[in-house]
Design an enzyme around this catalytic site. Structure first.
Site, PDB file in Angstrom:
ATOM      1  NE  ARG A 132       3.371   8.858  -0.178  1.00  0.00           N
ATOM      2  CZ  ARG A 132       4.259   8.593  -1.131  1.00  0.00           C
ATOM      3  NH1 ARG A 132       5.151   9.508  -1.487  1.00  0.00           N
ATOM      4  NH2 ARG A 132       4.287   7.426  -1.736  1.00  0.00           N
TER       5      ARG A 132
ATOM      6  CB  CYS B  17     -11.367  15.016   0.254  1.00  0.00           C
ATOM      7  SG  CYS B  17     -12.716  14.757  -0.907  1.00  0.00           S
TER       8      CYS B  17
ATOM      9  CG  ASN C 281       4.855  12.639  -4.995  1.00  0.00           C
ATOM     10  OD1 ASN C 281       5.848  12.748  -5.702  1.00  0.00           O
ATOM     11  ND2 ASN C 281       4.548  11.523  -4.336  1.00  0.00           N
ATOM     12  CD  GLU C 282       4.503   8.429  -6.120  1.00  0.00           C
ATOM     13  OE1 GLU C 282       3.971   8.054  -5.075  1.00  0.00           O
ATOM     14  OE2 GLU C 282       5.647   8.083  -6.459  1.00  0.00           O
TER      15      GLU C 282
ATOM     16  CD  GLU D  32       9.070   9.320  -6.981  1.00  0.00           C
ATOM     17  OE1 GLU D  32       8.869   8.181  -6.535  1.00  0.00           O
ATOM     18  OE2 GLU D  32       8.522  10.331  -6.526  1.00  0.00           O
TER      19      GLU D  32
ATOM     20  CD1 TRP E 242       7.548   1.532  -1.910  1.00  0.00           C
ATOM     21  CD2 TRP E 242       6.200   0.130  -3.003  1.00  0.00           C
ATOM     22  NE1 TRP E 242       7.839   1.631  -3.251  1.00  0.00           N
ATOM     23  CE2 TRP E 242       7.030   0.781  -3.943  1.00  0.00           C
ATOM     24  CE3 TRP E 242       5.275  -0.809  -3.468  1.00  0.00           C
ATOM     25  CZ2 TRP E 242       6.956   0.524  -5.315  1.00  0.00           C
ATOM     26  CZ3 TRP E 242       5.204  -1.073  -4.826  1.00  0.00           C
ATOM     27  CH2 TRP E 242       6.036  -0.402  -5.731  1.00  0.00           C
TER      28      TRP E 242
ATOM     29  CD  GLU F 285       9.104   6.680   0.613  1.00  0.00           C
ATOM     30  OE1 GLU F 285      10.063   7.403   0.295  1.00  0.00           O
ATOM     31  OE2 GLU F 285       8.051   6.632  -0.019  1.00  0.00           O
ATOM     32  CD  GLN F 286      13.586   3.499   9.395  1.00  0.00           C
ATOM     33  OE1 GLN F 286      14.705   3.413   9.899  1.00  0.00           O
ATOM     34  NE2 GLN F 286      12.523   3.822  10.106  1.00  0.00           N
ATOM     35  CG  MET F 287      13.079  -0.663   5.959  1.00  0.00           C
ATOM     36  SD  MET F 287      14.605  -1.009   6.882  1.00  0.00           S
ATOM     37  CE  MET F 287      14.965  -2.677   6.323  1.00  0.00           C
TER      38      MET F 287
HETATM   39 ZN    ZN Z   1       7.173   8.056  -5.075  1.00  0.00          ZN
END
Ligand code: ZN
Ligand code: ZN
Ligand code: ZN
EC number: 3.2.1.23
Lengths: 640, 640, 640
Positions: free
Chosen positions: B105, B109, B143-144, B315, B323, B363-365
């Protein structure tokens, strides 16, 4: 079977007039085998299509005249410089996109069809010339697959081959999108041609994407090897061998082995301790000149599993090497110890690398049996002693070990791709288990991840730690076996696509347990265990009705069982491993060994190897530092 | 204002038939808000120009039916794969010149005009469809920003945009050469088109060059965000929000916020402790499962400063993440503690990330409130408890804190560009100050670097450490204020072009002091201070007539004052920070808190948060580990 | 010879109206020399071919009017931006293949013929204008060769030049293949045009390949420098100088020096301690504000060896610098100490860098003698004191030292290319020897690796550690000398092609000894030595009849001798170095010095320099921290 010694020799490095004397000396030292040719392409085909076999004919003749049996290598690990003119795009690219250039070895991408074809063609040429030559008693294909991180390549050739591989595996890009969960971050593809290699992404790539690339890369090695096997098979009856390395895990050795006859590996105990093993400073200092006491044995047992027990040490360290960060000399006795340890584990041949230390190029600081000035190096006397001892020794007959340990390359890839904790390493986990078994004197057989119920017959205990996904055969075997088995941690929690198993794993037969949550822990954090020991690195929260055998201090289930099958929900420290071995191997005679001493049983003898830098007493005998001892074994005294 | 809870949800990841149950469960848990859509571009526009809003319409309807208010995200952080076919040059390049490829993701630029336009166009499409839809109660843009180091890009698009930016700022290249001091090493340019990005220079680039690039890069984020704001503003009255991250400092959040209505941030206390905070091993071990006791509060206070007090946690970590290098679980109670801490600092909404743990992809963990097998995870009960407590609680009313702390993104860039000592980090310095204030129970408001005299009204103390260049408004405020202020170290010594201030700084009003020399020190070197404490990392030599309040052991001035304004000439250790707080905050009620306990006052209540892993006694009450307590606050008992 | 002071000055950085006052102040401070111009190309030739010497004429005139002598620099280290338009391929590439871009300095590849020509042309232009100008009393060519790792370039220009260089050296590619042992891994070439630079190979390149590249790269610096020397020689009689750096070893300074008249170097004691010296934390903390007590002296002695004793310090640190990881201030007195130490070692000039701290660009945090606000910095008073002391002092007359130490750049390259142990570093080894000599108060002369018997005359001891290959002249000298000499470890074991010497080295005259085996050891591993001390890092196994003077604890020969010549078979620790100095220097008066105190003898005086942070007593005198003392020397009191 009578065990024999060998040596690696490079006639092309030395004047022809020296060859006969070299051969005579090899024979005099008691050496049976000589491996040649695996880096000699520039001398076999100095220009594209212009072959020169005169020197090789002469070398073979000279060596055979001395009574030596020859292993002939295909030279595909070192394509000559002109090959790059033919295939400028044959080089691998590293993950940063840099070419890995000509100037050393292994400068090729396994996915490059042109070079793959050229290498197979070279094997055909050699096979036609020497395939029926009785002096060529075995073949080595290529050299040390994966050495220098050469499995994963990010070249154009790899990209195109990966897309083909994906198309064949998934058939439709929609199936791939679903299998990988590409909806997650709008990563969905419209066609296979849009899929790139998983390097240089902004943050981590989809683990399914990386896992597929890992499987693909392993398959490319298998296919590469198979191309040469396909060329040689029709042309020779001599066994085909590859020489694997230590702790190279990027390809599935079991899969490569299926096309070969004998497994072999290159054993460099001191270099490996220094450059590829965990261990605190005290451990590394203690075994600085001996190597880790279990590293060689583990690989002996691993490679014994590849080809129905047929395996060699193709390269045995005979003195200081050149490639580790530090390169001390072996303690006196270690060359003999390593040799005998290999035989005790079932090696047919132990072949020293190399005959004479080269006075030039990359490995000129790597010891041989002979020094570059043609004087004997320290290793030669020990090799000669082993040869003499072999002559005295009855045949070393293999016997099934009491304990089986499952090893799975794909699990290594899975946890490299999705470690979740920086210290979660599959090999390290399995090796910790192996060390725990060996600390109690147990001999171990290694099994592949698709071991069946038949494969388990005869064992008294099975350890299968850290398997990302349990294979159908193994699951079936576990459903019926009465052998105590240890599964876990982090076992069968993922699908083979590296997505989360649903229902939550481990989904073991007759064991009502699920991993509700996992945690990874920094090195200094230990979670104590009731009754002694601790877990570190990794701990799972279990739910389900299976009763606990061991719990955390607060009562959380850590080891659960259905009586036979045990699931372990954390990474054990040394003390906990010892408890686990006591528990799972309760029905096997064991004994806690002095630090650095290791045992290994053959059908007829028990061998003791003292890796410690001081003498150790065992079985009423004092075994000196770097010493070997053996005793005839009666059935009732056998422990492991 | 009544505080509410939210959750992040990805209907596109789950079967449509599950949505209604998910919505019902959210509502049952007391959740008010649900954020959707921000990564769903490949499902909203599967092919360029071919939109599919059916599923989103259904999702909105289903969620709204359950009574949930929706935050709709623009999906520009995850352009689909076909966007790269349209704009092959839209990828950022890293400082080494490597493309940052598709496959995760934020693969764009900020300077790419084509993709910026496409993203704004997508916002327009969404705005036209949903802008007046009352079920869409807020918008999240992108996002972020800056996550995964995505502010600084070295692409061709960035190079061209940088030249335009320079031309606009300096008007003539001669002016730029003079401003940067390019004569220094013959670095003078003849035209803007000769100016490259400041990466890959032989040794460090001109700091003025790097600082201009930093300002430019921040402006590119502002402009990128503004393009979508510009698209949405005419189409909706719902508030526009962005979700910032923790310790992402590469762009000026105040500047982005000017175009938005509400600030929000993504709070991952345990991950942040592990991957982006200084601290010795003991500190990190102590707070392993809680997060740093001040990190969340600091960001709450920071983001409260962005939009006149309107801010959310978009969040909130609900369990182990995936991560960080190590990912332990929160101590029981921490999810509740974090939630209440946000409310105590003024959050309107705390939204958990994510509803259900995904069983696939990157992000499955990462835990959710629900497990991937649709069972409740540990966080859900705590969130539900918070919802219940909110129902019991009177409105949380914000009140001005006694202490103001100035925070300036450009100072971070300045000291990154010109650290002079390897350990000089702006955030670390400000955070040390913040921690010192919080150790004494003080509540803190954060002010922007251009705070005016009006902005200071009502505070009893102002801290402004490490400001590279003081703004004109702040300097004017300091000239007249009667509030005790702490300025320094390394404050106002540079111009905004990152050249040396002349006369030598700090050039503070009515404070005759100049920094004659600076020194940076390695970690082990401490310079003791008379009366207790020490300076480390950084120390300045002052000259001038301002009297010293604190001196070094040899008598050198360390803290000087004109009675109100204090200038600090070194980086304090913990003991010295405590002395400084005692001195500057002498007129504020304070008390030294137990280790890990933190206080926060609202208009009506005092909250206590126990980050320690053991119970702490406070105010006659025992607060368990990971516990929260609150009391009504009478005016005379308010301390900070 | 009367010693003098100088300063580096950049008139182009300051308004012309300030120049006269600057010049007057320099003169008033007792400064004799001023270096100008070396970074001013963009002002001397603002556009290609359009020169502007007006400002330089005025600067020269202004400085000369104040009585200052001028060193004029050629500006080739900072080609202006337009030069890249002319030669887009003039940039160096790093080993990863990245361009090293414009934006700082030294942005050129030494192998680029076009820029080399342009730089020489600029020297011609300057020479024509100023070569006979009596105010220009010396020339500096370029600036700090090798700084910022600029010797090794992997550009196309370098590749082509390397091929030419190889063709000239080997004449036939067959000869090259044989010399390098390219048969080893089929690395044989068919033509010189196939040979690439030795970067990015899959594993290490052939050490012979790398060594050839190292020799080539050094030659390119020599040739680059010679091109400007060739331009200037016909145009001036003033001496030509280059300013070398500390511990920059990638080119052969002796070879560059052959074309020059005076050697100079840039001495930054505090920065060097921090960024380029080994040493434990205690050592680095103790000398944090003084620099290593031997680093400056070593380089003084080294550069004195370049041009028959004629050498300068061209840049002397006058306060904190900006470029080390940490940049503390010198202890009061250190600027004077460093200056006097240089004079005691024979410097003709010590020139401070820089006159006034710049308020802009990369080095704005680097102290000068003046602050950026034109006030005196701490260093000015010390420099002025030195000038006054110089006026009082009789001429400093050089005298031959009792001990000679051989230094060889090619040995550094050899051991970088083929370290065999991660800690084997040539400079470190030689510097350890130098430190051991200095701990006993000995003055040292450094000799080049091709020192002859004549060169050894007058010395009482010779140390030549770690020489990869002994030169023919040195070997001849060793065959006849009666001076005690220490050779080894790892000496003369290799040929100049970096292949193994046969017969095995060291092959020393009248010393029957051969190195049968070498071992490298990790840092924690020590091998004790009988009688005290230990070897670490490196140990050799000797065979042969030469008697041992020192043995390992188990009796292995460690130091052998023929009475005069000593061969050392390991890397000594501090205690063993002390024993070796006692043994080899037995005939020289010595005394163990207090920690941090160092002595240096001129023809007439003994100087003592106290690097310790506390006072030390010596020769009946208390020398304060950072203090200097000197005494007249009678012949019988001279020790070293
Ligand atoms: Zn996030
Ligand atoms: Zn090998
Ligand atoms: Zn310099």
């Amino acid at each position: 079977m009578k065990r024999t010694l060998g040596v690696c020799y490079y006639p092309e490095h030395w004047p022809q007039e020296d060859w006969a004397q070299d051969a005579a000396r090899m024979a005099a030292a008691g050496i049976t085998w000589v491996r040649i040719g695996e880096f000699a392409w520039s001398r076999l085909e100095p220009q594209a299509g212009a072959f020169d076999f005169g020197w090789l004919d002469l070398a073979i003749e000279t060596l055979a005249q001395a009574g030596l049996k020859i292993v002939l290598g295909t030279p595909s690990a070192t394509p000559p410089r002109w090959m790059l003119d033919r295939f400028p795009d044959m080089l691998a690219l590293d993950a940063a996109g840099q070419p890995r250039k000509f100037g050393s070895r292994r400068h090729y991408c396994h996915s490059h069809a042109g070079y793959r074809q050229a290498a197979a063609q070279m094997a055909t040429v050699l096979g036609k010339r020497y395939g029926r030559d009785p002096r060529i008693a075995a073949w080595q294909i290529d050299n040390e697959y994966g050495c220098h991180d050469t499995v994963l390549s990010y070249s154009d050739a790899a990209r195109h081959a990966f897309r083909d591989w994906l198309a064949q595996h998934y058939q439709s890009v929609g199936a791939l999108n679903r299998a990988w969960g590409n909806v997650f971050w709008s990563m969905e593809y419209d066609s296979f041609d849009q899929i790139d290699l998983p390097n240089l992404t902004v943050t981590q790539a989809n683990p399914a994407h990386e896992m597929a690339f890992r499987r693909f890369a392993s398959d490319q090695v298998v296919g590469w090897n198979a191309a040469q096997v396909g060329a040689l098979r029709p042309l020779t009856d001599a066994p085909l061998i590859h020489n694997y390395m230590g702790r190279v895990l990027e390809f599935d050795h079991f899969a490569v082995a299926r096309d070969l006859d004998i497994a072999s590996w290159d054993s460099y105990p001191i270099g490996f301790l220094s450059d590829r093993l965990e261990g605190d400073a005290a451990h590394k200092a203690r075994y600085l000149q001996q190597g880790d006491p279990d590293m060689q044995a583990f690989h002996h047992d691993l490679y014994r599993a590849m080809n129905k027990g047929r395996w060699w040490v193709m390269e045995q360290q005979p003195g200081p090497v050149n490639w580790a960060p530090y390169n001390p000399a072996p303690l006196p006795g270690m060359v003999r110890l390593w040799s005998w340890e290999a035989f005790a584990h079932g090696a047919e041949v132990v072949s020293y690398f190399r005959w004479r230390q080269a006075p030039f190029a990359q490995e000129q600081m790597h010891a041989g049996l002979m020094r570059p000035d043609d004087q004997p190096a320290a290793g030669l006397a020990e090799a000669t002693a082993v040869a003499e001892e072999l002559r005295q020794m009855p045949d070393v007959a293999h016997v099934q070990a009491p304990v089986a340990l499952v090893f799975d390359y794909a699990s290594d890839w899975a946890w490299k791709v999705l470690p979740q904790g920086a210290d979660f390493d599959y090999f390290r986990l399995v090796f910790d288990a192996y060390k725990a078994l060996r600390r109690q004197g147990l001999s171990v057989d290694i099994l592949p991840p698709d071991a069946t119920g038949d494969d388990l017959v005869g064992y008294k205990a099975v350890f299968a730690p850290g398997l990302a996904t349990l294979s159908a055969p193994l699951l079936a075997a576990l459903a019926t076996t009465q052998i105590p088995c240890l599964i876990g941690p982090r076992s069968n929690l993922m699908t083979s696509e590296l997505s989360t198993a649903l229902p939550l794993g481990p989904n073991l037969p007759d064991l009502d347990i699920a991993v509700a949550r996992v945690e990874s822990l920094p090195p200094a954090t230990m979670r104590p265990v009731a009754g002694g020991g601790a877990v570190l690195h990794w701990v799972e929260t279990l739910e389900g009705s299976a009763p606990a055998v061991i719990t955390g201090e607060a009562g959380a289930k850590l080891l659960v069982t259905n009586g036979t099958l045990h699931y372990l929900a954390g990474w054990p420290d040394t003390a906990l491993w010892d408890r686990l071995v006591d528990l799972i191997c309760a029905n096997i005679a064991r004994s806690r060994l002095p630090d650095g001493l290791r045992l290994r049983d053959t059908a007829t003898h028990r061998f003791a190897f003292n890796y410690a830098p001081e003498a150790q007493d065992w079985n009423g005998q004092t075994i000196p530092a770097a010493g070997v001892a053996w005793w005839p074994l009666s059935a009732d005294s056998r422990t492991g």
